[in-house]
Design an enzyme around this catalytic site. Structure first.
Site, mmCIF file in Angstrom:
data_model
loop_
_atom_site.group_PDB
_atom_site.id
_atom_site.type_symbol
_atom_site.label_atom_id
_atom_site.label_comp_id
_atom_site.label_asym_id
_atom_site.label_seq_id
_atom_site.Cartn_x
_atom_site.Cartn_y
_atom_site.Cartn_z
ATOM 1 N N ASP A 1 72.262 112.971 99.554
ATOM 2 C CA ASP A 1 71.747 113.636 98.352
ATOM 3 C C ASP A 1 70.453 114.370 98.648
ATOM 4 O OD1 ASP A 1 73.700 113.204 96.528
ATOM 5 O OD2 ASP A 1 72.812 111.412 95.650
ATOM 6 N N LYS B 1 85.891 115.599 94.780
ATOM 7 C CA LYS B 1 84.723 114.890 95.320
ATOM 8 C C LYS B 1 84.780 113.480 94.747
ATOM 9 C CE LYS B 1 79.632 115.095 95.253
ATOM 10 N NZ LYS B 1 78.497 115.851 94.702
ATOM 11 N N TRP B 2 85.029 112.497 95.607
ATOM 12 C CA TRP B 2 85.215 111.098 95.188
ATOM 13 C C TRP B 2 83.891 110.364 95.394
ATOM 14 C CZ3 TRP B 2 90.206 108.394 94.482
ATOM 15 C CH2 TRP B 2 90.066 107.011 94.342
ATOM 16 N N ASP B 3 83.206 110.103 94.298
ATOM 17 C CA ASP B 3 81.852 109.544 94.380
ATOM 18 C C ASP B 3 81.871 108.028 94.159
ATOM 19 O OD1 ASP B 3 79.097 109.535 94.585
ATOM 20 O OD2 ASP B 3 78.754 110.950 92.938
ATOM 21 N N MET B 4 80.766 107.369 94.455
ATOM 22 C CA MET B 4 80.641 105.913 94.289
ATOM 23 C C MET B 4 79.150 105.618 94.291
ATOM 24 S SD MET B 4 80.380 102.699 95.779
ATOM 25 C CE MET B 4 81.232 101.157 95.726
ATOM 26 N N CYS C 1 82.022 110.537 98.904
ATOM 27 C CA CYS C 1 80.596 110.585 98.597
ATOM 28 C C CYS C 1 80.243 109.210 98.065
ATOM 29 C CB CYS C 1 80.380 111.667 97.527
ATOM 30 S SG CYS C 1 78.714 111.737 96.851
ATOM 31 N N ASP D 1 80.937 119.105 88.977
ATOM 32 C CA ASP D 1 80.441 117.764 89.299
ATOM 33 C C ASP D 1 80.432 116.886 88.050
ATOM 34 O OD1 ASP D 1 78.429 115.665 90.552
ATOM 35 O OD2 ASP D 1 78.958 116.992 92.192
ATOM 36 N N ASP D 2 79.637 115.864 88.072
ATOM 37 C CA ASP D 2 79.575 114.814 87.048
ATOM 38 C C ASP D 2 79.344 115.394 85.639
ATOM 39 O OD1 ASP D 2 79.275 112.415 85.822
ATOM 40 O OD2 ASP D 2 77.608 111.719 87.055
ATOM 41 N N TRP E 1 68.907 105.605 100.793
ATOM 42 C CA TRP E 1 69.408 106.737 100.010
ATOM 43 C C TRP E 1 68.539 107.956 100.352
ATOM 44 C CZ3 TRP E 1 66.841 110.015 96.788
ATOM 45 C CH2 TRP E 1 67.642 110.942 96.089
ATOM 46 N N ARG F 1 72.522 102.144 87.807
ATOM 47 C CA ARG F 1 72.796 103.450 87.191
ATOM 48 C C ARG F 1 73.665 103.263 85.936
ATOM 49 N NH1 ARG F 1 75.763 109.035 88.830
ATOM 50 N NH2 ARG F 1 74.004 110.410 88.593
HETATM 51 C C1 DGJ Z 1 75.742 111.297 93.472
HETATM 52 C C2 DGJ Z 1 76.200 112.415 94.353
HETATM 53 O O1 DGJ Z 1 75.760 112.214 95.658
HETATM 54 C C3 DGJ Z 1 75.688 113.720 93.779
HETATM 55 O O2 DGJ Z 1 76.019 114.782 94.631
HETATM 56 C C4 DGJ Z 1 76.269 113.916 92.420
HETATM 57 O O3 DGJ Z 1 77.663 114.061 92.516
HETATM 58 C C5 DGJ Z 1 75.910 112.737 91.537
HETATM 59 N N1 DGJ Z 1 76.259 111.486 92.156
HETATM 60 C C6 DGJ Z 1 76.611 112.845 90.203
HETATM 61 O O4 DGJ Z 1 76.427 111.741 89.430
#
Ligand code: DGJ
Length: 745
Positions: free
Chosen positions: A553, A481-484, A531, A371-372, A204, A448
């Site tokens: 990140d 922005k599709w995060d995981m 993402c 964002d989040d 990471w 998390r």
């Molecule tokens: C991880 C992403 O890489 C960040 O840019 C951000 O969107 C956070 N998650 C939000 O929880």
């Protein structure tokens, strides 16, 4: 229609040869007199009329011979296209199948072939595409008569690329079920072992840094067992000669179009040949095929370049641009965005967001990304994933109101989401505690504070499709922005039989692709950026659906140089999300100038990830200048030919790269001095990709002209760097062709 796939029978009818070729590469195979499919050659193009090259056969001590009268024929040395297990080849097999009676060996022999114009699509998996005139596909059918199993090997060759795309389909033609223990997408036996292995590995925050290690006897294995393609190891393996550099030498690569567990290996045999293979991770993978059922393995992109890693990368970039990414955005200018994550984290309200947005609009930024933290009761990372309803106490009027207010400022609105996850503290989890991956009676491991939805279940993917569709229909959302944000644990599904539990890893990815197919087809104009905690799933599978990926990140400009160099080994700059963030940097605490942060981030799809309302006048003016500059030159920065000119290494702490327009009439050059030294040498940068016939005016990005230079001169005598000083300092240059000027005789 050019002929790219040729085949011929050997005069005595004992074997058959295939030759795939274009102007860059040749790929040759032979069906041997024993019916095995042998690999003959992959590399620089060989005259297309030559089909007489044969697989060598040498009598070896202590090897077994499938045909006792052919003592020079042993599978342990035969270079093969799809090696199996149990019949005298002791190297890594590509295929391992268990029959109903417990039999574990396979004997695949050639049965037939078919040539198809263009590139057939794959059902349920991301895949490369081409118009009929741009590609040809050879499908070779192999059969195991005892196991009643067919294996179809697919090879597509594309016009103008040093690339073959391979994939494999297995069909059970028998009455009894068979179990697949391993189905690699490709395997190839190269004739020597004088290679270094190239991997893109890390963690990471430091994803995809280039590592090279010499190949010695034994096996090098690059893999992920995390359920994602991973931060730790990109689904790529490269083989290069020891003298291969960015500018020179041979390079082979395999890149899997898949976002889950994978394995790549390079094995040096006792006879100093190299078997290299890649596919879905065989560890904890078993897949049952009942009568008539088939399994489709993902595609692998096999690439070869003769002229160094820059040319290799350029070919990959163009290939992914033209034949993988399918979004309407694939050739469009990507907007400059501002994202509120590092500006506010979870601590925002409408006023704060609109203040940032207002400032962003004033400096010319085009897209605001929320964002989040906008949904359910989420005010930190301990709750609400799965409750994809806006939190109106935080954002009164909901997303529509916010989106409208952003649109009124002249900007598009974008939204973060993490659809694959569920928080134990969420209404969704309270309603459907069995919807996550879990193993009965064992505790559910959180990461998390979240669990992973079981996307191998159709009821879960159906729910997700509906929820996301409703969300995207309601507000004017131009970008997602599709995060995981975690790896998979307790990978089991409550709805699968015990015999099929080891299919869950793969079925999860198939479920994910099903959702992505639905959402990206339903909303074709939305720009999707994938993402996974930064770049934990920066792979060709995700790129097929989403033309951009958040690279890492780690937004520190210095760290990013190495990450971006590694990323662009394979993936186009247009796919590489890169943002300017605040200092001290939130990940490493480093202080870098705003100019350098801008110069580094302009190597990809550009944006800001900081509270613009807190910048002083000088920084704000610099941001405004950067935005205007990027808008003017983004076609070249996103889609030009990229050359890595200088890599930070033990010899130098300077880095440099350049992007050149496709007609070579303009270029942008970036030079970063990471650590300063006293009395430094004069620095010259030997530019690449320019037209030797052209004259260029070289200017700093601030507009100051450095004079006119010939293209040949800039390559051979170099561009002398102006004197500048300081750790983390940088310069950016614009080169533009000027007409009517001639060299002095
Ligand atoms: C991880 C992403 O890489 C960040 O840019 C951000 O969107 C956070 N998650 C939000 O929880």
């Amino acid at each position: 229609m050019p002929v790219w796939i040729e085949h011929a029978d050997v005069e005595d009818g004992s074997s058959k040869r295939f030759h795939l070729h274009n102007d860059k590469i040749s790929y040759m195979m032979e069906v041997t007199h024993e019916g095995d499919l042998a690999h003959v050659y992959f590399g620089p193009r060989i005259d297309k009329t030559t089909l007489s090259r044969r697989t060598p056969e040498v009598q070896r001590a202590y090897t077994a011979n499938p045909n006792p009268v052919c003592e020079a024929y042993t599978l342990d040395e035969l270079p093969q296209e799809y090696p199996t297990f149990g019949r005298s080849d002791y190297r890594e097999p590509a295929f391992h199948l268990v029959q109903a009676d417990g039999g574990r060996i396979s004997h695949l022999t050639y049965a037939s072939y078919e040539v198809v114009q263009g590139k057939p699509s794959l059902q349920g998996l991301p895949h490369t595409h081409a118009a009929d005139g741009e590609a040809q596909t050879l499908v070779l059918q192999l059969k195991d008569e005892i196991a009643k199993t067919e294996v179809h090997l697919s090879y597509t060759i594309f016009e103008g690329h040093g690339i073959i795309v391979r994939s494999v389909q297995v069909i059970n033609q028998g009455d009894d079920p068979v179990v697949l223990d391993r189905v690699m997408s490709a395997s190839i036996d190269l004739p020597d072992s004088d290679f270094e292995v190239v991997s893109l590995s890390g963690s990471w925050g430091r994803e995809r840094t280039v590592k090279r290690q010499p190949l010695v006897s034994g096996t090098v294995s690059l893999e992920s067992r995390r359920g994602t393609s991973s931060h730790q190891m990109n689904p790529f393996i490269g083989l290069v000669r020891a003298d291969t550099t960015d500018g020179h030498g041979h390079a082979y690569g395999m890149n899997l179009i898949y976002s889950g567990n994978f394995r790549a290996f390079a094995e040096v045999s006792q006879f100093a040949t190299t078997r290299v293979g890649m596919g879905v991770q065989p560890f904890d993978f078993r897949y049952t095929l009942n009568r008539g059922e088939s399994f489709q393995a993902p595609e692998v992109v096999l690439s070869f370049g003769s002229n160094g890693l820059n040319a290799f990368s350029q070919d990959m970039h163009a290939f992914y641009q033209n034949h993988l990414i399918r979004s309407v955005w694939r050739n469009r200018s990507r907007p400059i965005l501002v994202n509120n994550w590092e500006a506010t984290y979870f601590d925002f309200d409408t006023d704060k967001l609109l203040a940032i947005a207002k400032q962003a609009a004033d400096v010319g930024i085009e897209l605001f990304v929320l964002d989040d933290g906008w949904f359910g009761g989420r005010s930190d990372d301990t709750s609400s994933l799965g409750d994809w309803f806006v939190n109106e106490s935080k954002l009164p009027g909901g997303l529509q109101h916010l989106a409208q207010s952003i649109n009124d400022l002249g900007m598009k609105f974008g939204l973060w989401m993490e659809p694959e996850m569920v928080s134990p503290n969420s209404d969704l989890y309270r309603r459907h505690p069995d919807w996550c991956l879990h193993v009965a009676n064992y505790s559910r491991t959180e990461s998390r504070h979240q669990l992973v939805l079981d996307l191998s279940r159709q009821d879960v993917t159906n729910w997700l499709k509906e929820r996301l569709t409703a969300l995207l229909e309601r507000a004017s959302i131009a970008y997602v922005k599709w995060d995981m944000n975690r790896n998979l644990t307790e990978v089991a599904s409550a709805v699968q039989s015990s015999a099929r539990q080891q299919e869950t890893w793969h079925r999860y990815i198939i479920g994910l692709y099903d959702v992505l197919e639905h959402v990206t087809t339903r909303f074709p104009e939305v720009l999707f950026e994938s993402c996974a905690g930064g770049g934990g799933r920066f792979d060709p599978g995700m790129l097929y659906y989403m033309p951009q990926t958040w690279t890492s990140d780690d937004t520190d400009a210095v760290e990013r140089i190495e990450i971006q160099f590694g990323t662009t080994l394979l993936y186009p700059p247009s796919s590489m999300g890169a943002h300017v963030s605040a200092v001290p940097n939130h990940q490493v605490g480093r202080l870098t100038p705003m100019t350098t942060r801008g110069h580094v981030a302009m190597a990809g799809t550009f944006g800001y990830e900081l509270d613009l309302t807190t910048l002083d006048k000088e920084d704000l003016a610099e941001v405004q200048r950067q935005v205007a500059f990027y808008k003017k030159w983004r076609t070249i920065l996103q889609y030009g030919r990229l050359y890595r000119l200088k890599t930070v290494d033990k010899h130098s702490s300077d880095a440099a790269w350049m992007s050149v327009s496709h007609d070579s009439s303009a270029a942008i050059v970036t030079y970063v001095r990471v650590l300063e030294a006293p009395q430094p040498p004069l620095r010259r940068l030997y530019l690449q990709g320019l037209n030797p016939e052209f004259t260029y005016e070289v200017k700093l990005d601030t507009g100051e002209s450095l004079g006119h230079f010939g293209g040949l001169e800039l390559g051979n005598a170099g561009l002398l760097m102006p004197v500048f000083m300081g750790d983390f300092s940088s310069k950016m240059f614009v080169l533009q062709k000027v007409d009517g000027e001639f060299y002095l005789a």
